[in-house]
Design a protein around this motif. Structure first.
Motif, PDB file in Angstrom:
ATOM      1  N   LEU A 110     -20.057 -31.712  11.293  1.00 22.85           N
ATOM      2  CA  LEU A 110     -20.152 -33.035  11.160  1.00 22.85           C
ATOM      3  C   LEU A 110     -18.994 -33.656  10.315  1.00 22.85           C
ATOM      4  O   LEU A 110     -18.314 -32.458   9.732  1.00 22.85           O
ATOM      5  N   HIS A 111     -18.659 -34.460  10.578  1.00 23.82           N
ATOM      6  CA  HIS A 111     -17.314 -35.037   9.686  1.00 23.82           C
ATOM      7  C   HIS A 111     -17.237 -36.395   9.943  1.00 23.82           C
ATOM      8  O   HIS A 111     -17.203 -37.018  11.093  1.00 23.82           O
ATOM      9  N   SER A 112     -17.452 -37.277   8.906  1.00 21.60           N
ATOM     10  CA  SER A 112     -17.203 -38.695   8.657  1.00 21.60           C
ATOM     11  C   SER A 112     -15.705 -39.158   9.150  1.00 21.60           C
ATOM     12  O   SER A 112     -15.667 -40.394   9.685  1.00 21.60           O
ATOM     13  N   GLU A 113     -14.535 -38.344   9.035  1.00 23.32           N
ATOM     14  CA  GLU A 113     -13.257 -39.014   9.354  1.00 23.32           C
ATOM     15  C   GLU A 113     -12.716 -38.326  10.428  1.00 23.32           C
ATOM     16  O   GLU A 113     -11.603 -38.838  11.079  1.00 23.32           O
ATOM     17  N   GLU A 114     -12.939 -37.078  10.957  1.00 27.98           N
ATOM     18  CA  GLU A 114     -12.111 -36.124  11.723  1.00 27.98           C
ATOM     19  C   GLU A 114     -13.057 -35.634  12.984  1.00 27.98           C
ATOM     20  O   GLU A 114     -14.233 -35.781  12.975  1.00 27.98           O
TER      21      GLU A 114
ATOM     22  N   ALA B  96     -23.941 -41.991 -13.932  1.00 31.67           N
ATOM     23  CA  ALA B  96     -24.785 -41.920 -15.130  1.00 31.67           C
ATOM     24  C   ALA B  96     -26.093 -42.291 -14.944  1.00 31.67           C
ATOM     25  O   ALA B  96     -27.197 -42.074 -16.003  1.00 31.67           O
ATOM     26  N   ASP B  97     -26.649 -43.013 -13.892  1.00 32.96           N
ATOM     27  CA  ASP B  97     -28.141 -43.367 -13.903  1.00 32.96           C
ATOM     28  C   ASP B  97     -29.042 -42.231 -13.145  1.00 32.96           C
ATOM     29  O   ASP B  97     -29.985 -42.233 -13.060  1.00 32.96           O
ATOM     30  N   GLY B  98     -28.042 -40.908 -13.015  1.00 36.18           N
ATOM     31  CA  GLY B  98     -28.411 -39.811 -12.420  1.00 36.18           C
ATOM     32  C   GLY B  98     -28.621 -39.688 -10.992  1.00 36.18           C
ATOM     33  O   GLY B  98     -29.100 -38.551 -10.213  1.00 36.18           O
ATOM     34  N   THR B  99     -28.219 -40.782 -10.156  1.00 36.17           N
ATOM     35  CA  THR B  99     -28.039 -40.665  -8.733  1.00 36.17           C
ATOM     36  C   THR B  99     -26.803 -39.865  -8.602  1.00 36.17           C
ATOM     37  O   THR B  99     -25.900 -39.617  -8.763  1.00 36.17           O
ATOM     38  N   ALA B 100     -26.981 -39.089  -7.337  1.00 38.82           N
ATOM     39  CA  ALA B 100     -26.040 -38.038  -6.656  1.00 38.82           C
ATOM     40  C   ALA B 100     -24.721 -39.059  -6.397  1.00 38.82           C
ATOM     41  O   ALA B 100     -24.740 -39.756  -5.586  1.00 38.82           O
ATOM     42  N   LEU B 101     -23.594 -38.446  -6.752  1.00 35.66           N
ATOM     43  CA  LEU B 101     -22.318 -39.168  -6.380  1.00 35.66           C
ATOM     44  C   LEU B 101     -21.482 -38.034  -5.457  1.00 35.66           C
ATOM     45  O   LEU B 101     -20.887 -38.367  -4.401  1.00 35.66           O
ATOM     46  N   LEU B 102     -21.942 -36.725  -5.469  1.00 32.72           N
ATOM     47  CA  LEU B 102     -21.243 -35.711  -4.626  1.00 32.72           C
ATOM     48  C   LEU B 102     -22.288 -34.420  -4.728  1.00 32.72           C
ATOM     49  O   LEU B 102     -22.518 -34.170  -5.884  1.00 32.72           O
ATOM     50  N   THR B 103     -22.493 -33.826  -3.581  1.00 31.41           N
ATOM     51  CA  THR B 103     -23.218 -32.678  -3.569  1.00 31.41           C
ATOM     52  C   THR B 103     -22.331 -31.814  -2.520  1.00 31.41           C
ATOM     53  O   THR B 103     -22.024 -32.186  -1.517  1.00 31.41           O
ATOM     54  N   ILE B 104     -22.423 -30.573  -2.636  1.00 31.29           N
ATOM     55  CA  ILE B 104     -21.928 -29.629  -2.037  1.00 31.29           C
ATOM     56  C   ILE B 104     -23.038 -28.474  -2.014  1.00 31.29           C
ATOM     57  O   ILE B 104     -23.237 -27.795  -3.009  1.00 31.29           O
ATOM     58  N   TRP B 105     -23.537 -28.037  -0.681  1.00 37.66           N
ATOM     59  CA  TRP B 105     -24.787 -27.119  -0.862  1.00 37.66           C
ATOM     60  C   TRP B 105     -24.250 -26.026   0.288  1.00 37.66           C
ATOM     61  O   TRP B 105     -23.503 -26.300   1.313  1.00 37.66           O
ATOM     62  N   CYS B 106     -24.678 -24.711   0.081  1.00 38.23           N
ATOM     63  CA  CYS B 106     -24.620 -23.763   1.183  1.00 38.23           C
ATOM     64  C   CYS B 106     -26.181 -23.727   1.364  1.00 38.23           C
ATOM     65  O   CYS B 106     -26.873 -23.417   0.822  1.00 38.23           O
ATOM     66  N   VAL B 107     -26.169 -23.710   2.752  1.00 34.16           N
ATOM     67  CA  VAL B 107     -27.520 -23.709   3.596  1.00 34.16           C
ATOM     68  C   VAL B 107     -27.714 -22.876   4.757  1.00 34.16           C
ATOM     69  O   VAL B 107     -26.511 -22.550   5.204  1.00 34.16           O
ATOM     70  N   GLU B 108     -29.049 -22.485   4.995  1.00 34.46           N
ATOM     71  CA  GLU B 108     -29.264 -21.537   5.921  1.00 34.46           C
ATOM     72  C   GLU B 108     -30.112 -22.723   6.793  1.00 34.46           C
ATOM     73  O   GLU B 108     -31.240 -23.288   6.014  1.00 34.46           O
ATOM     74  N   TYR B 109     -29.844 -22.729   8.055  1.00 30.87           N
ATOM     75  CA  TYR B 109     -30.680 -23.589   8.911  1.00 30.87           C
ATOM     76  C   TYR B 109     -30.750 -23.206  10.390  1.00 30.87           C
ATOM     77  O   TYR B 109     -30.126 -22.146  10.716  1.00 30.87           O
TER      78      TYR B 109
ATOM     79  N   VAL C 133     -22.037 -25.158   5.019  1.00 33.52           N
ATOM     80  CA  VAL C 133     -21.648 -25.856   3.828  1.00 33.52           C
ATOM     81  C   VAL C 133     -21.765 -27.098   4.159  1.00 33.52           C
ATOM     82  O   VAL C 133     -21.100 -27.931   5.059  1.00 33.52           O
ATOM     83  N   ASP C 134     -22.547 -27.807   3.300  1.00 34.17           N
ATOM     84  CA  ASP C 134     -22.897 -29.304   3.638  1.00 34.17           C
ATOM     85  C   ASP C 134     -22.254 -30.128   2.398  1.00 34.17           C
ATOM     86  O   ASP C 134     -22.610 -29.905   1.157  1.00 34.17           O
ATOM     87  N   TYR C 135     -21.228 -30.856   2.723  1.00 33.65           N
ATOM     88  CA  TYR C 135     -20.406 -31.674   1.379  1.00 33.65           C
ATOM     89  C   TYR C 135     -20.938 -33.027   1.808  1.00 33.65           C
ATOM     90  O   TYR C 135     -20.661 -33.604   2.887  1.00 33.65           O
ATOM     91  N   TRP C 136     -21.356 -33.691   0.779  1.00 35.61           N
ATOM     92  CA  TRP C 136     -21.420 -35.159   0.781  1.00 35.61           C
ATOM     93  C   TRP C 136     -21.038 -35.917  -0.404  1.00 35.61           C
ATOM     94  O   TRP C 136     -21.296 -35.504  -1.370  1.00 35.61           O
ATOM     95  N   SER C 137     -20.348 -37.159  -0.209  1.00 33.53           N
ATOM     96  CA  SER C 137     -20.256 -37.918  -1.495  1.00 33.53           C
ATOM     97  C   SER C 137     -20.343 -39.304  -0.858  1.00 33.53           C
ATOM     98  O   SER C 137     -20.660 -39.663   0.138  1.00 33.53           O
ATOM     99  N   VAL C 138     -20.311 -40.118  -1.821  1.00 30.73           N
ATOM    100  CA  VAL C 138     -20.165 -41.357  -1.742  1.00 30.73           C
ATOM    101  C   VAL C 138     -19.022 -41.946  -0.974  1.00 30.73           C
ATOM    102  O   VAL C 138     -19.253 -43.294  -0.417  1.00 30.73           O
ATOM    103  N   LEU C 139     -18.018 -41.181  -0.794  1.00 36.81           N
ATOM    104  CA  LEU C 139     -16.739 -41.545  -0.099  1.00 36.81           C
ATOM    105  C   LEU C 139     -16.668 -40.839   1.492  1.00 36.81           C
ATOM    106  O   LEU C 139     -16.062 -41.644   2.362  1.00 36.81           O
TER     107      LEU C 139
END
Length: 140
Positions: free
Chosen positions: A24-28, A58-71, A83-89
């Protein structure tokens, strides 16, 4: 797990096992067909979280998450480690059949984000290294 494998760096392990595959990639471009993106996203999000790092607003919502997952790969039906990388950007996910390589790639992603932040963050986040930069992290 091979004890020698754990002591090596990500480039050394990748040279032995082949590199991570971008699913997955939002830009490439990705190494999997774009029409399969939703299936990969669904399976990765539903996978088993092994490790994680998070930056919250500040309100507790995620701005960025990086996870190592088994799927389960939606095409081959085999266990993969990602490796799942997600940010608001932006977002991206990569995977491999080797958990060791995925964990090394996860740690690299966490350290790279600290070294070259993609978000505008307060100065206080940089005072004590990774543990003040992230609200949650298991990388030491």
């Amino acid at each position: 797990m091979n004890a020698v494998l754990v002591m090596e760096t990500a480039p050394q392990v990748a040279a032995q096992l082949a590199g991570m595959r971008t699913v997955l990639h939002s830009e490439e471009p990705t190494d999997t067909p774009r029409e399969q993106s939703d299936a990969y996203r669904f399976n990765i999000l539903g996978g088993k979280g092994l490790r994680g790092s998070v930056i919250n607003a500040a309100d507790g919502t995620a701005l960025l998450t990086i996870w190592c997952v088994e799927y389960i790969d939606p095409v081959t039906q085999k266990t993969r480690y990602g490796v799942d990388y997600w940010s608001v950007l932006r977002y991206w996910a990569s995977d491999h059949g080797s958990r060791a390589l995925a964990e090394l790639s996860y740690e690299k992603a966490v350290r790279d984000e600290f070294a070259h932040p993609t978000l505008t963050l307060s100065r206080e986040r940089f005072t004590r290294g990774l543990h003040s930069f992230y609200d949650v992290t298991d990388v030491v």
